[in-house]
Design an enzyme around this catalytic site. Sequence first.
Site, PDB file in Angstrom:
ATOM      1  N   HIS A   1      65.103  19.528  67.147  1.00 39.20           N
ATOM      2  CA  HIS A   1      64.737  19.354  68.560  1.00 39.20           C
ATOM      3  C   HIS A   1      63.565  20.242  68.973  1.00 39.20           C
ATOM      4  CE1 HIS A   1      68.278  16.905  69.931  1.00 39.20           C
ATOM      5  NE2 HIS A   1      68.658  17.282  68.724  1.00 39.20           N
TER       6      HIS A   1
ATOM      7  N   ASP B   1      56.933  23.828  73.663  1.00 43.16           N
ATOM      8  CA  ASP B   1      58.245  23.212  73.858  1.00 43.16           C
ATOM      9  C   ASP B   1      58.349  21.990  72.944  1.00 43.16           C
ATOM     10  OD1 ASP B   1      60.733  22.631  74.992  1.00 43.16           O
ATOM     11  OD2 ASP B   1      60.039  23.095  77.022  1.00 43.16           O
TER      12      ASP B   1
HETATM   13  P1  ADP Z   1      65.690  23.289  76.688  1.00 41.23           P
HETATM   14  O1  ADP Z   1      66.261  22.276  75.765  1.00 41.23           O
HETATM   15  O2  ADP Z   1      64.731  24.232  76.047  1.00 41.23           O
HETATM   16  O3  ADP Z   1      66.712  24.011  77.483  1.00 41.23           O
HETATM   17  P2  ADP Z   1      64.861  20.969  78.259  1.00 41.23           P
HETATM   18  O4  ADP Z   1      63.950  20.871  79.425  1.00 41.23           O
HETATM   19  O5  ADP Z   1      64.587  19.986  77.171  1.00 41.23           O
HETATM   20  O6  ADP Z   1      64.805  22.477  77.762  1.00 41.23           O
HETATM   21  O7  ADP Z   1      66.348  20.731  78.712  1.00 41.23           O
HETATM   22  C1  ADP Z   1      66.955  21.518  79.715  1.00 41.23           C
HETATM   23  C2  ADP Z   1      68.169  20.773  80.248  1.00 41.23           C
HETATM   24  O8  ADP Z   1      68.965  21.692  80.985  1.00 41.23           O
HETATM   25  C3  ADP Z   1      67.800  19.639  81.189  1.00 41.23           C
HETATM   26  O9  ADP Z   1      68.656  18.539  80.960  1.00 41.23           O
HETATM   27  C4  ADP Z   1      68.032  20.249  82.572  1.00 41.23           C
HETATM   28  O10 ADP Z   1      68.409  19.312  83.552  1.00 41.23           O
HETATM   29  C5  ADP Z   1      69.162  21.210  82.305  1.00 41.23           C
HETATM   30  N1  ADP Z   1      69.119  22.367  83.231  1.00 41.23           N
HETATM   31  C6  ADP Z   1      68.128  23.266  83.365  1.00 41.23           C
HETATM   32  N2  ADP Z   1      68.431  24.170  84.309  1.00 41.23           N
HETATM   33  C7  ADP Z   1      69.634  23.831  84.791  1.00 41.23           C
HETATM   34  C8  ADP Z   1      70.493  24.395  85.805  1.00 41.23           C
HETATM   35  N3  ADP Z   1      70.167  25.484  86.494  1.00 41.23           N
HETATM   36  N4  ADP Z   1      71.660  23.764  86.026  1.00 41.23           N
HETATM   37  C9  ADP Z   1      72.005  22.663  85.306  1.00 41.23           C
HETATM   38  N5  ADP Z   1      71.251  22.102  84.360  1.00 41.23           N
HETATM   39  C10 ADP Z   1      70.077  22.686  84.094  1.00 41.23           C
HETATM   40  C1  G6P Z   2      67.344  24.123  73.091  1.00 43.09           C
HETATM   41  C2  G6P Z   2      67.785  23.985  71.659  1.00 43.09           C
HETATM   42  C3  G6P Z   2      69.270  23.607  71.607  1.00 43.09           C
HETATM   43  C4  G6P Z   2      70.082  24.619  72.401  1.00 43.09           C
HETATM   44  C5  G6P Z   2      69.550  24.719  73.828  1.00 43.09           C
HETATM   45  C6  G6P Z   2      70.278  25.745  74.668  1.00 43.09           C
HETATM   46  O1  G6P Z   2      67.452  22.884  73.684  1.00 43.09           O
HETATM   47  O2  G6P Z   2      67.000  23.008  70.998  1.00 43.09           O
HETATM   48  O3  G6P Z   2      69.717  23.574  70.268  1.00 43.09           O
HETATM   49  O4  G6P Z   2      71.446  24.274  72.415  1.00 43.09           O
HETATM   50  O5  G6P Z   2      68.175  25.064  73.788  1.00 43.09           O
HETATM   51  O6  G6P Z   2      70.271  26.991  74.042  1.00 43.09           O
HETATM   52  P1  G6P Z   2      71.605  27.759  73.628  1.00 43.09           P
HETATM   53  O7  G6P Z   2      71.150  28.931  72.847  1.00 43.09           O
HETATM   54  O8  G6P Z   2      72.263  28.109  74.925  1.00 43.09           O
HETATM   55  O9  G6P Z   2      72.437  26.794  72.826  1.00 43.09           O
END
Ligand code: ADP
Ligand code: G6P
Length: 501
Positions: free
Chosen positions: A165, A373
Amino acid sequence: MPEMRQSSLVVVANRLPIDDSVAPDGACEWRRSPGGLVGALHPLLRHTPATWVGWAGGAGSAPALPDVDGVRMHTVALSRDDLRDHYEGFSNATLWPLYHDAVEQPQHHRRWWEAYQRVNQRFAEATAEVAEQGGIVWVQDYHLQLVPGLLRALRPDLRIGFFLHVPFPPPELFMQLPRRAELLRGMLGADLVGFQRAQAAHNFAQLVTKVLELPATDRRIGIDDRVVRIGAFPVSIDTAEMAALAARPEVAARARRLRRDLGDPRQVILSVDRMDYTKGIEQRLKAYSELLASGDVKVRDTVLVQVAMPSRERVGQYQILRERIEREVGRINGEFGRVGEPAIHYLTQPFDRAELAALYRVADVMAVTPLRDGMNLVAKEYVAARVDGAGALLLSEFAGTAAELPEAYLVNPHDLEGLKQGLCAALRASPTDVGQRMRAMRAYLHQHDIRAWARSYLSALDEAGALINRLASTDGTLDGAARVPAPATPAASPATHHAGG
Ligand code: ADP
Ligand code: G6P
């Protein structure tokens, strides 16, 4: 011992889709796990007869979890040492920074590598127990790169897929890893290795040639007597679900209320991030602060809502980041805010999906400006939520999403002046320009949703289609996602799945 139930589709990820958290009253409760991986896979698998192998959060014994939306949960226990050395250490202080352009210094410790091997072995064994004879196993992300190889040794009958991912770095960076050969070999245990972008598949092929001296192209790699296929499969979201949620009258009403509560500014800028140094939060705050100082942006006119959900809080780099962000938010509010009119509304709470949808609907400009990202699903969620066709997406060139949504206002977040200009351009764009861009992005995401992603990946993994059609004949969400064309139609090669990337 009770007989282990087996599934024909097993998803293996470090995290289960739910984890335990402590409620304000001190009670233990289960809530959706953070991050994009769970956000993508959870809606996809709902009501599919699959098993999800993963960690439930917390240290110690593995709790027995009930099925979640019809998906079986198979918990892998991680001890405190495992968490420190595998999750916080090798996964999130070695691989995560290295794979994100080394924007923070990756750390290397031999003890972390030992834990990484040990935990990957445990995941492989747990998966071997629950996978049906000849079934499909889909291993996810950087925490588990050794699992494909370890699992193949235990269960050569399985069809194994691996999907990363996060970005896969260029050779100059990956070569820093002391155990680079083992990591590459681990991934090559899969039949199909999927990345977010074509560039990542290219980096992988180059490394395999260089480090393992195996014959490799950007599509195929020969190892032992097998061919491993590689390709780009940009992950997505449940576009229709987010659009339907955002279109609900109560969500629209909540968005209006939020705007009022924000003081009815002319423009709302929103950012929603996990609190991570890859997300470019500090750079964005600096740009915003300079625009306030120069008078290009005025507090009464414009408001910034920064949602920053704390993440990986025991890792030193994340603790430092949080302190720096909070100090900066305090400074900016102190300097530019007024009583009852802060320059930045700063929120660190988890929100439910409806509240997030309302926030997206209230944002005139959505600022998604990571330094690097793999994809960034927040950007896609914003576009899906703009059922009114309005809203400007300010997007980093360094997010995987940028390759798919070139109609966004693209910026280089390392270039402070460029970032300021981009933010101003998005704030001042004409409604016609904003609407045209949004229409194009919405049309793209309508086609390229999470089901299209699963269809392209799983049909490439299971060329014959027999297994996947069996799964799709059940009454689940995966139905339509994974159905594979009749054998007369040749399965597309993975490289044809590239979406602009
Ligand atoms: P990452 O995978 O690095 O966290 P992404 O943008 O791909 O970044 O995904 C983040 C996910 O987490 C999204 O589905 C977003 O809606 C969710 N998210 C981010 N902040 C919050 C929050 N404060 N409360 C609930 N969901 C959240
Ligand atoms: C990114 C990574 C996921 C991970 C998520 C949240 O989306 O690709 O593998 O689960 O961040 O991070 P955490 O360390 O809380 O699992």
